[in-house]
Write a protein that holds these residues in place. Sequence first.
Motif, PDB file in Angstrom:
ATOM      1  N   LEU A   6      43.563  41.789  30.775  1.00 12.79           N
ATOM      2  CA  LEU A   6      43.302  41.478  32.182  1.00 12.79           C
ATOM      3  C   LEU A   6      41.818  41.329  32.510  1.00 12.79           C
ATOM      4  O   LEU A   6      41.460  40.449  33.314  1.00 12.79           O
ATOM      5  N   ASP A  25      40.447  37.923  34.351  1.00  6.75           N
ATOM      6  CA  ASP A  25      39.677  37.876  35.591  1.00  6.75           C
ATOM      7  C   ASP A  25      38.441  37.000  35.430  1.00  6.75           C
ATOM      8  O   ASP A  25      38.047  36.279  36.357  1.00  6.75           O
ATOM      9  N   ARG A  82      30.948  40.838  32.746  1.00  5.93           N
ATOM     10  CA  ARG A  82      30.921  40.449  34.154  1.00  5.93           C
ATOM     11  C   ARG A  82      29.506  40.042  34.585  1.00  5.93           C
ATOM     12  O   ARG A  82      29.321  39.074  35.328  1.00  5.93           O
ATOM     13  N   HIS A 115      40.072  48.570  38.242  1.00  4.53           N
ATOM     14  CA  HIS A 115      39.731  47.166  38.022  1.00  4.53           C
ATOM     15  C   HIS A 115      40.950  46.360  37.595  1.00  4.53           C
ATOM     16  O   HIS A 115      41.288  45.337  38.212  1.00  4.53           O
ATOM     17  N   ILE A 162      43.611  43.096  39.605  1.00  2.00           N
ATOM     18  CA  ILE A 162      43.518  41.710  39.134  1.00  2.00           C
ATOM     19  C   ILE A 162      44.801  40.906  39.320  1.00  2.00           C
ATOM     20  O   ILE A 162      44.759  39.769  39.797  1.00  2.00           O
ATOM     21  N   ARG A 204      37.764  38.218  45.973  1.00  3.71           N
ATOM     22  CA  ARG A 204      38.386  39.154  45.042  1.00  3.71           C
ATOM     23  C   ARG A 204      37.427  40.272  44.691  1.00  3.71           C
ATOM     24  O   ARG A 204      36.207  40.093  44.712  1.00  3.71           O
TER      25      ARG A 204
END
Length: 444
Positions: free
Chosen positions: A129, A133, A201, A215, A219, A443
């Motif tokens: 995941l 993202d 990120r 986190h 998602i 988001r």
Amino acid sequence: MADTGAPDVDIARTPAPDAPAGHIVLVTIGSAGDLFPFLKMGLALREAGHKVSFLGPDQHGPYVREAGLPFHGLPADEAVLDHPDLWHPTRGFGVVWAATRPAMALVPAFMAALPPDAPCTMVCHPLALPEADLCRAARPGLRIAAVFLAPSNIPTVYDPLLLGPYRVPRWVPHGMRRWLWRTAVRYLIDPVAMPDVNAKRRAAGLAPAGSLMDHIFAIPDLSIGLFPEWFAPTQPDWPQPMLRTGFPLFDPNPHAELSSELRRFLGQGGRTLVFTPGTGNRQARAYFAHAVEASRLLGERAIFLTPHRDQLPAELPRHVLWQEYVPLRVLLPHVAVLVHHGGIGTTAEALHAGTPQLVVPLAHDQFDNGARVAALGVGRSLPATRLTQGRLLRCLEQLLDDEGLPARCRAVASNFERDVGMEEVVRRVGTCAHAVSPDASTRP
């Protein structure tokens, strides 16, 4: 944990009866137990007319290609199977995380190469995941569905809580349970995962995330629990929308039959015990040594299932037969007790067959699965850290002497007749690609 931060889109109420078929990208990691549920979904989605791409460890290529699905192999270091902490109750997560990151790093490049405007949905293992993202940040219309193969993959303060092998008593208040869980994540999971997650990120120009669990549960647009309500009821603090199904039993060779050697062994009379520590376990030498002696003292025959022959005694006694692989579907109807590691796939097959189980969990979701088997009254659980020849012998004696156990196993097996199948998964995942997506900038 009730507020997951999930995108404010109700996939369950998004109608798309005439929506064109979309492109579904399945991303998984792990052993065959992780692969087969994704294969079952992939075949059902292809049958419904969707274009399906399958990303998984290189060693799964033969299974996926044999099923007729396009396969894109991801590098997998099989040396991890020999890592001394792989099956450690608390350090095992770090080993799995480190082993899967090189493969997961290739997922964004695959997604970037797809046509940018075509409807697309990623259906991911939870550990994929964070990369999903990143893909959505570069492709704002991308939809993401998370697939949870076992109940313990979804933390809750309501369900009976196990922190590794340690059970939290039912009387502990929810606030204390929440604190215990978050403390475990803070000290055992986040230091392992978050440096890597946040480095990626930052490289993508995204804000850092705080905690891995918060986190990843923020998602998905849709969460799918591939296990039935009778095994683990949906909890109030699980992510929503949440789709529940039955166990997605999958047999890569549905026409396989018992070998002549195995039929002869089973035909000798008496009761047969089967021992397997899981296909990925290459560290089970002591486990099999205890199994040899326990089955001898019981006067029963034993089948050892493992692809790793070198962890068995060089010379096996006559009451023991080694088999590299046998489909559980064809073997379990002939078995008195299945002794296994507690992987969710093996657990489900034994429940379906109505076979008594002795779960010997080592790490990951196995402790929780073993506790649920015991709670259903169809077996017992003995943590691998407590496994001795004497304890193994006593547990097997208790199971073999329990006259009511076969009836309880049959009653639980009858639940499979009412389980939800893949049809709703196909509908909801297919709908997911055509739902109106929130602005990616909002988001977490």
